[in-house]
Write an enzyme that holds these catalytic residues in place. Structure first.
Site, short mmCIF file in Angstrom:
data_model
loop_
_atom_site.label_atom_id
_atom_site.label_comp_id
_atom_site.label_asym_id
_atom_site.label_seq_id
_atom_site.Cartn_x
_atom_site.Cartn_y
_atom_site.Cartn_z
N PHE A 159 -1.03 11.81 -2.37
CA PHE A 159 -0.23 10.74 -2.97
C PHE A 159 -1.18 9.81 -3.71
O PHE A 159 -2.04 9.18 -3.10
CB PHE A 159 0.56 9.94 -1.93
CG PHE A 159 1.38 8.86 -2.58
CD1 PHE A 159 2.64 9.14 -3.11
CD2 PHE A 159 0.87 7.57 -2.73
CE1 PHE A 159 3.37 8.16 -3.77
CE2 PHE A 159 1.61 6.58 -3.39
CZ PHE A 159 2.86 6.88 -3.89
N ASP A 244 -9.89 8.20 -3.68
CA ASP A 244 -8.77 7.26 -3.70
C ASP A 244 -8.70 6.58 -2.33
O ASP A 244 -8.16 7.13 -1.38
CB ASP A 244 -7.46 7.99 -4.02
CG ASP A 244 -6.27 7.04 -4.10
OD1 ASP A 244 -6.41 5.88 -3.64
OD2 ASP A 244 -5.20 7.44 -4.59
N LYS A 273 -4.13 -2.01 -3.16
CA LYS A 273 -3.45 -2.55 -1.97
C LYS A 273 -4.13 -3.79 -1.37
O LYS A 273 -3.92 -4.88 -1.88
CB LYS A 273 -3.24 -1.42 -0.96
CG LYS A 273 -2.23 -0.39 -1.50
CD LYS A 273 -1.53 0.42 -0.44
CE LYS A 273 -0.34 1.16 -1.01
NZ LYS A 273 -0.59 2.54 -1.42
C1 LIG Z 1 -0.18 3.24 -2.61
C2 LIG Z 1 -1.13 4.25 -3.12
C3 LIG Z 1 -1.31 4.46 -4.49
C4 LIG Z 1 -0.46 3.77 -5.53
O1 LIG Z 1 -0.59 2.39 -5.49
P1 LIG Z 1 0.53 1.49 -6.22
O2 LIG Z 1 -0.05 0.10 -6.13
O3 LIG Z 1 1.78 1.64 -5.46
O4 LIG Z 1 0.62 1.97 -7.62
C5 LIG Z 1 -2.27 5.37 -4.88
N1 LIG Z 1 -3.00 6.05 -4.00
C6 LIG Z 1 -2.87 5.88 -2.67
C7 LIG Z 1 -3.73 6.64 -1.73
C8 LIG Z 1 -1.91 4.99 -2.18
O5 LIG Z 1 -1.75 4.84 -0.88
#
Ligand SMILES: *Cc1c(COP(=O)(O)O)cnc(C)c1O
Length: 420
Positions: A159, A244, A273
């Protein structure tokens, strides 16, 4: 463990006789909204630390923390003060001009990551898109990949956000179906399978983009040594390792970054985040000059990225992490959470994965879906969210009091016992 993390919050359990959340307030919120979410039927009015209060005054323990965006708790006094002070000073210049909060944010975040340069954006998906663009540009300019031939390796179950490019390399049908056509240039390998990843590397591969722990996937931990293996394969093949860490990073796992657990340093940290302190969206890509330096003026940007308010909050977040207390607290509370959850294996849980203050639990499907268990938890004053099917993720604010965490997990034990 002292309560200095939550100086203003009184602890204790939620109301003992919870009623269903206000239907009228729920209906009103849903009536004029695109249904791209299926929220629990609760309408929150204010929150402090790990506790949220709804429009009827009922208190709920937050075991989701905005998917880790609220690592430092709701209304963290230090972060609110940083935002408040900045609001009266300067909120936006755009990157057309330099503002006085920019340099510290970039330098201190770069130092936290041990990297030269920072490229600030707003949302996580934007940071992922930025990493993709940087990796491709690096591939053409530095590695010498032929034009438009660059490939990026991603993992199954990933994700990385919701843009059209990103959902194009998701393997979740809900995320992807109906949104094509998708951008080419991505190769998917099974998460955690190092041999498959190595076999997928070609001369056109410019980057491996993975989550060091898959958050949305259900807090999926890769096998020991996987991240070290990915690092080695990337180095050996002149491929960038983009981690990520949007959900896993910034203290959640008991270390600053999830990659730290294997002593691994990626080429690009992708952050978001918690970087915004639960106040404003702040994301960034952090890397060394030989990689992030490939971008020239006009090739990438964002009107709001790196704005003064974001930098004021983000700098405070970085300073809070620089001390290491939040990481230590996540590790310590994580041990408590692991012990409690593992005790439920065979008593309603069929899977438990914990790293720091972050857990994915698999409910015995015979007891109900993750959603049903979350609804029962809500009725007892605990808010959590299912991810896939029978999996629930717990990511409490790192400031949660140990007694509150224990109480929340007692509610889970009771809900599972009731359902059996
Ligand atoms: C939440 C998340 C995203 C996307 O972040 P948004 O601020 O919602 O665009 C990307 N990668 C990971 C691992 C995430 O948990």
């Amino acid at each position: 463990m002292t309560s200095t993390f939550q100086p203003t919050i009184e602890t204790g359990s939620a109301s003992t006789t919870p009623a269903p959340a206000t239907p009228a307030a729920v209906d009103r919120a849903e009536a004029r909204t695109a249904h791209n979410y299926h929220p629990l039927p609760v309408v929150i009015e204010h929150a402090e630390g790990a506790w949220m209060t709804d429009v009827d005054g009922r208190r709920f323990l937050d075991l989701l923390a905005g998917y880790s965006a609220l690592n430092f708790g709701h209304s963290n006094p230090r972060l609110v003060e940083a935002a408040r002070a900045q609001l009266g000073q300067l909120t936006l210049t755009s990157r057309a001009f330099i503002h006085d909060r920019f340099a510290d944010f970039c330098a201190e975040l770069g130092d936290l990551c041990g990297k030269d340069l920072v490229l600030p954006m707003n949302t996580g998906a934007e940071a992922v898109e930025t990493a993709i663009k940087v990796a491709r540009k690096w591939g053409y300019d530095v590695k010498g990949v032929p034009a438009d031939a660059a490939r990026i390796i991603v993992a199954s179950g990933n994700f990385h956000g919701r843009t059209t490019t990103i959902v194009g390399f998701s393997d979740d049908p809900d995320a992807r179906d109906g949104f094509g056509p998708f951008a080419p240039g991505f190769d998917t390998v099974p998460y955690g399978d190092l041999a498959a990843l190595e076999a997928a590397i070609t001369p056109e591969t410019v980057a491996v983009l993975i989550e060091p722990i898959q958050g949305e996937g259900g807090v999926v931990l890769p096998p020991d040594g996987y991240l070290r293996g990915v690092r080695a394969a990337c180095t050996a093949n002149n491929v960038l390792f983009a981690a990520d860490e949007i959900q896993a990073g910034l203290g959640r796992t008991g270390r600053t970054f999830a990659c730290d657990h294997e002593g691994v340093v990626p080429d690009l940290y992708v952050l978001g985040k918690a970087l915004g302190g639960g106040i404003v969206p702040v994301s960034a890509v952090v890397g060394d000059r030989d990689v992030l330096g490939v971008l020239a003026p006009g090739q990438h940007g964002s009107t709001f990225g790196g704005n003064p308010l974001a930098c004021a909050v983000g700098t405070e977040v970085v300073r809070m992490l620089a001390g290491g207390e939040f990481q230590a607290r996540a590790a310590e509370l994580g041990d408590l959470m692991r012990e409690r959850l593992e005790a439920l294996l065979g008593h309603g849980l069929v899977g438990v994965r914990v790293r720091g203050l972050w857990a994915g639990i698999d409910i015995d499907p015979a007891l109900g879906t993750g959603r049903e268990i979350c609804e029962r938890l809500m009725a007892r004053g605990v808010l959590a969210k299912d991810t896939h099917g029978s999996t629930i993720r717990f990511a409490p604010p790192l400031v949660i009091e140990p007694a509150d965490l224990a109480w929340g997990l007692d509610q889970l034990a009771d809900v599972l016992a009731e359902a059996r």
